[in-house]
Design a protein around this motif. Sequence first.
Motif, mmCIF file in Angstrom:
data_model
loop_
_atom_site.group_PDB
_atom_site.id
_atom_site.type_symbol
_atom_site.label_atom_id
_atom_site.label_comp_id
_atom_site.label_asym_id
_atom_site.label_seq_id
_atom_site.Cartn_x
_atom_site.Cartn_y
_atom_site.Cartn_z
ATOM 1 N N SER A 5 0.827 -1.199 0.000
ATOM 2 C CA SER A 5 0.000 0.000 0.000
ATOM 3 C C SER A 5 0.874 1.267 0.000
ATOM 4 C CB SER A 5 -0.933 -0.028 1.212
ATOM 5 O OG SER A 5 -1.530 1.224 1.388
ATOM 6 N N ASP A 6 1.918 1.284 0.819
ATOM 7 C CA ASP A 6 2.825 2.443 0.859
ATOM 8 C C ASP A 6 3.545 2.625 -0.474
ATOM 9 O OD1 ASP A 6 2.102 2.864 3.424
ATOM 10 O OD2 ASP A 6 3.960 2.127 4.343
ATOM 11 N N THR A 54 1.286 4.241 -3.151
ATOM 12 C CA THR A 54 0.619 5.503 -2.847
ATOM 13 C C THR A 54 1.489 6.666 -3.308
ATOM 14 O OG1 THR A 54 -0.437 4.539 -0.914
ATOM 15 C CG2 THR A 54 -0.336 6.929 -1.008
ATOM 16 N N ASP A 93 -7.603 3.345 -5.605
ATOM 17 C CA ASP A 93 -7.356 3.669 -4.205
ATOM 18 C C ASP A 93 -6.358 2.647 -3.676
ATOM 19 O OD1 ASP A 93 -7.396 3.665 -1.454
ATOM 20 O OD2 ASP A 93 -9.555 3.997 -1.288
ATOM 21 N N PRO A 94 -5.083 3.063 -3.501
ATOM 22 C CA PRO A 94 -4.023 2.109 -3.157
ATOM 23 C C PRO A 94 -4.325 1.285 -1.908
ATOM 24 C CG PRO A 94 -3.097 4.267 -3.572
ATOM 25 C CD PRO A 94 -4.579 4.438 -3.577
ATOM 26 N N GLU A 95 -4.839 1.967 -0.896
ATOM 27 C CA GLU A 95 -5.091 1.256 0.354
ATOM 28 C C GLU A 95 -6.173 0.206 0.156
ATOM 29 O OE1 GLU A 95 -5.940 2.902 4.693
ATOM 30 O OE2 GLU A 95 -4.752 4.241 3.426
#
Length: 286
Positions: free
Chosen positions: A68-69, A72, A275-277
């Motif tokens: 996720s990081d 982003t 939405d990456p998360e």
Amino acid sequence: MVSKIEDVIFQRPAIDEDMLEELEEALILSDIGMDTTEKIIEQLRSDIKTEKLDTPEAVKAQIEKIISDLITKEEGMKLSDQYPLVILMIGVNGAGKTTSMGKIAHMLKEQGRSVMFAAGDTFRAAAIEQLEIWGERAGVPVIKHQEGADPSAVIYDAIQAAKARDIDVLICDTAGRLQNKRNLMNELEKMNKVIEREYPEASKETLLVLDAATGKNAISQAKEFGETAALTGIVLTKLDGTAKGGIVITLADQFDVPVKFIGVGEGMDDLQEFDPEAFAEALFGN
Ligand SMILES: Nc1nc2c(ncn2[C@@H]2O[C@H](COP(=O)(O)OP(=O)(O)OP(=O)(O)O)[C@@H](O)[C@H]2O)c(=O)[nH]1
Ligand SMILES: [Mg+2]
């Protein structure tokens, strides 16, 4: 992809180098490129030590966070909300430019925006007809010329029409068949000149449309187009048709250009803001 990762994590007797090696393999098999995989594994190796991760659940949660990081971006993940806005859709033949225009228009209309299409793919009559079908479906007027016309002339007319009708978002289709890079560059330069000259007050997006099912090819296309055009975003299509969702991670990691939308089907609603998360979470079925 996830089930492979889960297998490795949950079936290994210990959290050790062997597990990391198997994990590396699983990531590469899911179409995450070598460089990106190494980054993920390096980070995980160090996190396991510093955060003293000693359960499979903790390792899994950490991979999710690392991914996720990694994908982003600081800014520009969303389509510009500065209106009027002109969007140029570019990409190779069959990537999903015209279809994605229809979907983006539908999304914008649902948000209360007025939208117009410019039929800038004048390469063949069928391209103009296909855009008109999407225009009807999404309730969007189409500005067009004849097959074979100069795309920049179409965009010129569309800009005048968009101004006259006070349209929020003008989306311009382009041909995916430009024979070579020089050709493509000239064509894009010309279109950009028209937009800048005729519509200096408009904000601009150039979206590169990539077919996720083409795997590594999509990565090399992103490189090629990135050298030719000032890209502001990527639309990654056909994620419904491929098991290799890892391409999203590689793209997001290897390019400064954010993935803004993903295509997940052929219908009007089959487009999502990236939405990456949420993506990392969905990967692991949380
Ligand atoms: N399953 C699936 N199919 C898609 C998606 N996006 C586009 N397609 C299909 O891919 C095919 C090509 O899409 P187009 O939008 O015509 O592609 P294009 O880039 O405009 O192609 P050219 O005009 O030939 O350059 C069509 O059959 C679309 O329905 C998607 O997200 N999922
Ligand atoms: Mg098209």
